[in-house]
Scaffold this motif. Sequence first.
Motif, PDB file in Angstrom:
ATOM      1  N   LYS A   1     -24.418   7.164 -37.544  1.00  0.00           N
ATOM      2  CA  LYS A   1     -24.103   7.771 -38.584  1.00  0.00           C
ATOM      3  C   LYS A   1     -22.624   8.494 -38.349  1.00  0.00           C
ATOM      4  CE  LYS A   1     -26.144  10.941 -41.780  1.00  0.00           C
ATOM      5  NZ  LYS A   1     -27.258  11.902 -41.942  1.00  0.00           N
ATOM      6  N   GLU A   2     -22.452   9.158 -36.995  1.00  0.00           N
ATOM      7  CA  GLU A   2     -21.215   9.809 -36.584  1.00  0.00           C
ATOM      8  C   GLU A   2     -20.110   8.733 -36.490  1.00  0.00           C
ATOM      9  OE1 GLU A   2     -20.897  13.340 -33.680  1.00  0.00           O
ATOM     10  OE2 GLU A   2     -21.036  11.811 -32.515  1.00  0.00           O
ATOM     11  N   LYS A   3     -20.419   7.680 -36.042  1.00  0.00           N
ATOM     12  CA  LYS A   3     -19.377   6.679 -35.760  1.00  0.00           C
ATOM     13  C   LYS A   3     -18.923   6.292 -37.217  1.00  0.00           C
ATOM     14  CE  LYS A   3     -19.330   4.411 -31.458  1.00  0.00           C
ATOM     15  NZ  LYS A   3     -19.951   3.219 -30.743  1.00  0.00           N
ATOM     16  N   ALA A   4     -19.877   5.956 -38.061  1.00  0.00           N
ATOM     17  CA  ALA A   4     -19.395   5.833 -39.513  1.00  0.00           C
ATOM     18  C   ALA A   4     -18.509   6.669 -40.185  1.00  0.00           C
ATOM     19  CB  ALA A   4     -20.569   5.451 -40.429  1.00  0.00           C
ATOM     20  N   GLY A   5     -18.751   8.091 -39.745  1.00  0.00           N
ATOM     21  CA  GLY A   5     -18.063   8.942 -40.283  1.00  0.00           C
ATOM     22  C   GLY A   5     -16.603   9.090 -39.669  1.00  0.00           C
ATOM     23  N   GLU A   6     -16.543   8.529 -38.339  1.00  0.00           N
ATOM     24  CA  GLU A   6     -15.134   8.754 -37.681  1.00  0.00           C
ATOM     25  C   GLU A   6     -14.410   7.585 -38.305  1.00  0.00           C
ATOM     26  OE1 GLU A   6     -16.058   7.786 -33.837  1.00  0.00           O
ATOM     27  OE2 GLU A   6     -16.806   9.876 -33.261  1.00  0.00           O
TER      28      GLU A   6
END
Lengths: 406, 147
Positions: free
Chosen positions: B140-145
Amino acid sequence: MPFDINKIRKHFPILEEKINNNSLIYFDNAATSQKPLQVIERIIDYYKKENCNIHRGVHTLSQKATRAFEETRVKVKEFINAESSHEVVFTKGTTESINLVANSLGEKLLQEGDEVLVSAMEHHSNLVPWQMVCKKKKAHMKVIPFNDKGEIILEVFKPLLNSRTKILALSHISNALGTINPVKEMIAMAHEKDIPVLIDGAQAAAHIEIDVQALDCDFYCFSGHKMYAPMGSGVLFGKQEFLEMMEPYQGGGEMVDTVTFEETTYNELPFKFEAGTPNVESILGMGAAIDFVREYDLHEIRKHEEELLKYGTEALSRIEGLKIYGTAKEKSGIISFLLDGIHPYDAGTILDQLGIEVRTGHHCAQPVMDRYLIPGTVRVSFAIYNTMKEIDKLVGGLDTVKKMLG
Amino acid sequence: MEKEIRNNINQIINEFAGFDDWMDKYNLLIEMGKSVPVIEPQYKTKSNLISGCQSRVWLQAKYDGGKVYFAADSDAVITKGIVSLLIRVFNGMTPDEILNADLDFIDEIGLKDHLSPTRSNGLTSMIKQMKLYAMAFKVKEKAGEKE
């Protein structure tokens, strides 16, 4: 052989084992029984002296193994008092026996809208195969309820038998509650409406007498491993008329008569239901287990287990906050219970530390647990080698459980 | 293994090492269960239930400032003790630390014979679920980045 408990225990080498530095107390017999030396040695002997694939070979070894295998079929026939040994089909256990009938008979008898009748106390293995075939054939499963004591309600059962009912599948003894069902009466009631009956006898074999002719059941299933025999040995008894009309459940070698690319004709009974190489050593071990049970006399074994049940029920009932589930008038040596406020998993874990092996959980009978609105129970189940002294130790163990967890 | 996780594990091992008797070890485990960050009743849902345990175990996780925090509950006290051990090891770690963690410590605390990962005690399922949470937060965090 006189019923000498010390002598009997000596037949079971595993009883000498230590569990967490305590002497093993094995109370999980409804899951599987321990094996006497006679059975263990039968397996060893087979591999030392007789190992060979059966039925097909012309050589001496194959004939020897085949003879031993077929002699066991006769032993099983006598053990359950079947009319003929070709009504005895070897399987790998009760589950396979039931699946065979559910598939082969279900395929033949069930039409859209038909009903299969089971009881609410069935083991999953006498539920799921019927659910699967019902789904396939668009038939329905109907359930016979039981009362708070764990007894089937016959007044409700009777009207459930109707013209749409094609099969009644019923356990002889409930694995979760210990109830001995009035199968003979129920079979007669079903037969009045020409409904064939399958009895799941997994918990009955080697505990109570099985007489398929007296019961007049159409099918009777049981596993060897719960009656002192090896894992992977099982029996399906079926009346000849039904076995003849049913198509084989699995195809392969041994079950055929002639095979061409166009057509196959099947072997005679019981071989048409025994595709492939059977579990020969386990079946021979089952023969040895039947000899063992006969040697000690099933009536004496039952008497012993009834005494354990009575003693155990009384002893456990004296424990404050302990509730027994399954208090039917007719019971076999199974006691399911809960300690107030203590999860069965916790109780079983602590008992195991004390060397006392019990079963915890839903016992593959989730609908039974749902009926009582409980997550599961602690279950103790007796066999020929259990003693009252072991029950005393269980009572002491439950005291420790209460001290630690209560 | 990351230093912080190793420290958490060593601390637990030391606490258990003080007891020789299985009963004392179990009593400690049961006590530890009482200090587990308790899951709020509204999160005791079917989707937070870990399958494959003989008792019911609910596990919930939240992600805050790059770190994962767990809460749990169980209807069996020993199971609750087991999940509390895992939470003590993993709470406040990053998803990567959780994903890379090697979990032989159950053996080291001297409960090996008692708590081997089996279907019935749910240890395997619990660890798997915790790692799945870590993985989900990481993804999820990577997608956010990227956004």
